[in-house]
Motif scaffolding. Sequence first.
Motif, PDB file in Angstrom:
ATOM      1  N   PRO A   1     -11.901   3.457   5.474  1.00  0.00           N
ATOM      2  CA  PRO A   1     -11.986   3.310   4.015  1.00  0.00           C
ATOM      3  C   PRO A   1     -12.838   4.384   3.339  1.00  0.00           C
ATOM      4  O   PRO A   1     -12.478   4.876   2.257  1.00  0.00           O
ATOM      5  CB  PRO A   1     -12.590   1.909   3.829  1.00  0.00           C
ATOM      6  CG  PRO A   1     -12.179   1.167   5.049  1.00  0.00           C
ATOM      7  CD  PRO A   1     -12.233   2.195   6.157  1.00  0.00           C
TER       8      PRO A   1
ATOM      9  N   ARG B   1     -14.902   1.636  -3.642  1.00  0.00           N
ATOM     10  CA  ARG B   1     -16.009   2.161  -2.837  1.00  0.00           C
ATOM     11  C   ARG B   1     -17.278   1.348  -3.060  1.00  0.00           C
ATOM     12  O   ARG B   1     -18.058   1.126  -2.126  1.00  0.00           O
ATOM     13  CB  ARG B   1     -16.254   3.645  -3.167  1.00  0.00           C
ATOM     14  CG  ARG B   1     -17.397   4.271  -2.366  1.00  0.00           C
ATOM     15  CD  ARG B   1     -17.127   4.230  -0.866  1.00  0.00           C
ATOM     16  NE  ARG B   1     -18.215   4.781  -0.073  1.00  0.00           N
ATOM     17  CZ  ARG B   1     -19.148   4.060   0.547  1.00  0.00           C
ATOM     18  NH1 ARG B   1     -19.140   2.736   0.455  1.00  0.00           N
ATOM     19  NH2 ARG B   1     -20.081   4.633   1.263  1.00  0.00           N
TER      20      ARG B   1
ATOM     21  N   TRP C   1     -16.827  -1.734  -1.010  1.00  0.00           N
ATOM     22  CA  TRP C   1     -16.958  -1.415   0.405  1.00  0.00           C
ATOM     23  C   TRP C   1     -18.405  -1.077   0.758  1.00  0.00           C
ATOM     24  O   TRP C   1     -18.863  -1.335   1.870  1.00  0.00           O
ATOM     25  CB  TRP C   1     -16.019  -0.274   0.795  1.00  0.00           C
ATOM     26  CG  TRP C   1     -15.874  -0.133   2.271  1.00  0.00           C
ATOM     27  CD1 TRP C   1     -16.278   0.918   3.036  1.00  0.00           C
ATOM     28  CD2 TRP C   1     -15.295  -1.072   3.181  1.00  0.00           C
ATOM     29  NE1 TRP C   1     -15.995   0.692   4.369  1.00  0.00           N
ATOM     30  CE2 TRP C   1     -15.381  -0.528   4.473  1.00  0.00           C
ATOM     31  CE3 TRP C   1     -14.701  -2.322   3.016  1.00  0.00           C
ATOM     32  CZ2 TRP C   1     -14.907  -1.184   5.598  1.00  0.00           C
ATOM     33  CZ3 TRP C   1     -14.229  -2.980   4.146  1.00  0.00           C
ATOM     34  CH2 TRP C   1     -14.335  -2.414   5.409  1.00  0.00           C
TER      35      TRP C   1
ATOM     36  N   GLY D   1     -18.712  -3.404   3.599  1.00  0.00           N
ATOM     37  CA  GLY D   1     -18.070  -2.598   4.638  1.00  0.00           C
ATOM     38  C   GLY D   1     -18.890  -2.462   5.897  1.00  0.00           C
ATOM     39  O   GLY D   1     -19.874  -3.181   6.120  1.00  0.00           O
TER      40      GLY D   1
END
Length: 181
Positions: free
Chosen positions: A19, A59, A62, A66
Amino acid sequence: MHASGNNAPAQRIKAIDLPVRLFHWLTVLAFVLAYVLADHYRVAHQWLGYALGILLGLRLVWGMIGSYYARFTTIGASMLHLPSYLARLWRREETYSPVYNPLGASMVVLMLLNLAAIVLSGHLLTTDRYWGDDAMSGLHELTTQIMLVLIALHLLGVLHASLRQRQNLAKAMIDGYKRAS
């Protein structure tokens, strides 16, 4: 690649997850296209701006949920060591980090914040309140110019770190692997 001083292959780790790599390269593509198309293809420029906003939002999510290396807590922890890292860098004694060194982590944050300012100011220019507003337009252009400077510094930093660490950091942003130590 071999570890210094012996013939054993260097241990590699997956330091940059998919990602983050997708965010990076899609952001590069969208930013370059938006920049190139800004003067003559306004609609495409605007849609690319919205795409950048979506990428930025993904983002940010994430960065909270993440992988370890993608999380903002990891990036922030690295940034805390910036003063001592800069001193070591000045003496050419910087230590290796398998993911973000403090200067790289700081650049990530600066680029994300600046991208947010570009996207927000660009969006505001499409609203009734700021349509044709010189100050907002100036802010949008200024933050874009700042991003160009940040990109140049980022590329110089990647080149410097790649040479000092003897590894291809640009390749790591493609395959995700870096030397473990």
